[in-house]
Design an enzyme around this catalytic site. Structure first.
Site, PDB file in Angstrom:
ATOM      1  N   ASP A 138     -29.641  36.068  26.667  1.00 19.97           N
ATOM      2  CA  ASP A 138     -29.290  36.395  28.091  1.00 19.97           C
ATOM      3  C   ASP A 138     -28.018  36.914  28.339  1.00 19.97           C
ATOM      4  O   ASP A 138     -27.909  38.327  28.847  1.00 19.97           O
ATOM      5  CB  ASP A 138     -29.258  35.009  28.801  1.00 19.97           C
ATOM      6  CG  ASP A 138     -30.692  34.535  29.002  1.00 19.97           C
ATOM      7  OD1 ASP A 138     -31.679  35.289  28.576  1.00 19.97           O
ATOM      8  OD2 ASP A 138     -30.803  33.430  29.696  1.00 19.97           O
TER       9      ASP A 138
ATOM     10  N   ARG B 267     -17.737  23.000  32.146  1.00 23.14           N
ATOM     11  CA  ARG B 267     -17.719  24.267  33.060  1.00 23.14           C
ATOM     12  C   ARG B 267     -16.242  24.676  33.728  1.00 23.14           C
ATOM     13  O   ARG B 267     -16.149  25.741  33.847  1.00 23.14           O
ATOM     14  CB  ARG B 267     -19.002  24.239  34.211  1.00 23.14           C
ATOM     15  CG  ARG B 267     -20.168  23.968  33.372  1.00 23.14           C
ATOM     16  CD  ARG B 267     -20.436  25.169  32.157  1.00 23.14           C
ATOM     17  NE  ARG B 267     -21.862  25.033  31.962  1.00 23.14           N
ATOM     18  CZ  ARG B 267     -22.277  25.370  30.555  1.00 23.14           C
ATOM     19  NH1 ARG B 267     -21.230  25.661  29.798  1.00 23.14           N
ATOM     20  NH2 ARG B 267     -23.411  25.740  30.335  1.00 23.14           N
TER      21      ARG B 267
END
Length: 404
Positions: free
Chosen positions: A15, A96
């Site tokens: 991706d 994150r």
């Protein structure tokens, strides 16, 4: 004039590799690929720089923040005792915000005007990345290709790369969607998406043994804590990263910390994930046992409530919020006496308590023993029960008077 720049959160997978030529075609940016190492392992970093440059990136950074991940993100979460929806130990959620911080730092350093990420429009990570960026440098533009492009499948991505003259060792054969760091590894997709399907752990697990293949002999270990932070195993001091690696090794060996969870995503849908958190699960158990020994009833009770809120905040991508910071300050205060040793027995997926000691223990044998101790008189209980039960007695009297 020099081209404008974009920082791409780059994992080296299909991706994010596909995003590089797509960005060049649609934005004419110089692309700065940034891989943030939070302990995902050398195999995921192998030939990553070569792949990014070969796909059209102008520059590549591989930034190792593994120790910062442990000390500034994992340890505060362990101190909190936060667990999302009773089971999930927040592995991806904790990493994150740190990744977002690194992306922003590189964007400032390189003079980039935008940050691009490869998170899908259905997942939690788009929220976490973008809230982190907004909290740290809101003027940066955010590009999320999965919300913009026409690519719908792995084969579409491969075909697009081929059309740009990029031929890389990716196949159209589907595989699980995985996220790995030093704390955990998650698995999603394929047959796991069917909640009625029993997951085949022998095929899925990467760092943990199955219960069936775990050793038939139990293993003991003792974890030492100082103010809520683990510092040693069996009397040997470890650095933060080495301690997590050791616990992951032990927990994985004994099939500790594998869960199958149907969770509620931030964006509103449910999703199913298989999570391996061997070392983290051991730490949570040991830390909780020490808190039971060292925290008074009211503090522990309120901390449970605060931990639930903390879990929601972290899961929802709000690490850099004032509330998260304030809660961490509260948790730090509660941990001032959470110092001591916890002995555990690991056996086929189970963590069994084998004793705990602390210089700040609130357990008093003279008070707790069935035998009368000098600090407590059994006779005192009668008055306490009369006062404690007074509201119940008053209500009973009221009901009786109204029946007449």
């Amino acid at each position: 004039m020099a081209n404008k720049k974009v920082v791409l959160a780059y994992s080296g997978g299909l991706d994010t590799t596909t995003i590089i030529p797509w960005l060049k075609e649609n934005y004419d940016y110089d692309i700065i690929a940034v891989c943030v190492n939070v302990g995902q392992g050398v195999e995921e970093l192998d030939k990553l720089e070569e792949r990014a440059l070969g796909s059209g990136a102008a520059k590549v950074f591989v930034v190792d923040v593994t120790e910062e991940f442990v000390t500034d993100y994992i340890w505060p979460t362990v101190k909190s005792g936060a667990i999302y929806e009773s089971e999930y130990l927040l592995g991806t959620s904790m990493a994150r915000p740190l990744i977002s911080k690194v992306l922003v730092d590189i964007a400032i350093q390189e003079g980039a005007e935008a940050i691009c990420h490869g998170a899908t429009g259905k997942g939690n990570d788009q929220v976490r990345f973008e809230l982190g960026i907004k909290a740290l440098k809101p003027e940066l533009k955010i590009i999320a290709p999965w919300r913009l492009w026409d690519i719908q499948s792995r084969q579409d991505a491969i075909d697009y790369c081929h059309s740009k003259g990029i031929f890389l060792p990716f196949s159209a054969e589907q595989s699980y969607s995985r996220d790995k760091n030093l704390w955990h590894i998650s698995h999603e997709g394929l047959e796991i998406e069917d909640p009625s399907f029993e997951a085949d752990y022998s095929k899925i697990l990467k760092i943990s043994s199955t219960v069936e293949n775990a050793p038939d002999k139990a293993e003991y270990l003792t974890i030492s804590f100082e103010q809520g932070v683990p510092t040693a195993i069996d009397g040997t001091a470890y650095s933060p990263v080495a301690l997590m690696e050791k616990l992951n090794e032990l927990g994985g060996k004994h099939a500790i910390g594998t869960i199958d969870l149907l969770e509620n995503r931030v964006v509103g849908m449910k999703s199913r994930g298989i999570y391996e958190t061997p070392g983290g699960t051991i730490l949570y158990k040991a830390h909780e046992a020490l808190e039971h020994l060292c925290l008074d009833r009211e503090t522990y009770s309120f901390k449970l409530t605060a931990a639930q809120k903390f879990a929601d905040i972290v899961y929802n991508g709000q690490w850099f919020s004032p509330l998260r910071e304030s809660l961490s300050t509260f948790f730090d205060t509660t941990q001032e006496t959470v110092t001591g040793d916890v002995k555990l027995k690991l056996y086929k997926g189970n963590i069994i308590m084998a004793g705990a000691t602390s210089p700040y223990s609130l357990y008093n044998a003279s008070l707790s023993s069935f035998e009368t101790g000098e600090l407590y008189s059994h006779k005192d209980a009668e008055g306490f029960i009369n006062l404690y039960g007074l509201p119940m007695a008053v209500r009973a009297w009221m009901k009786k008077s109204n029946e007449k």
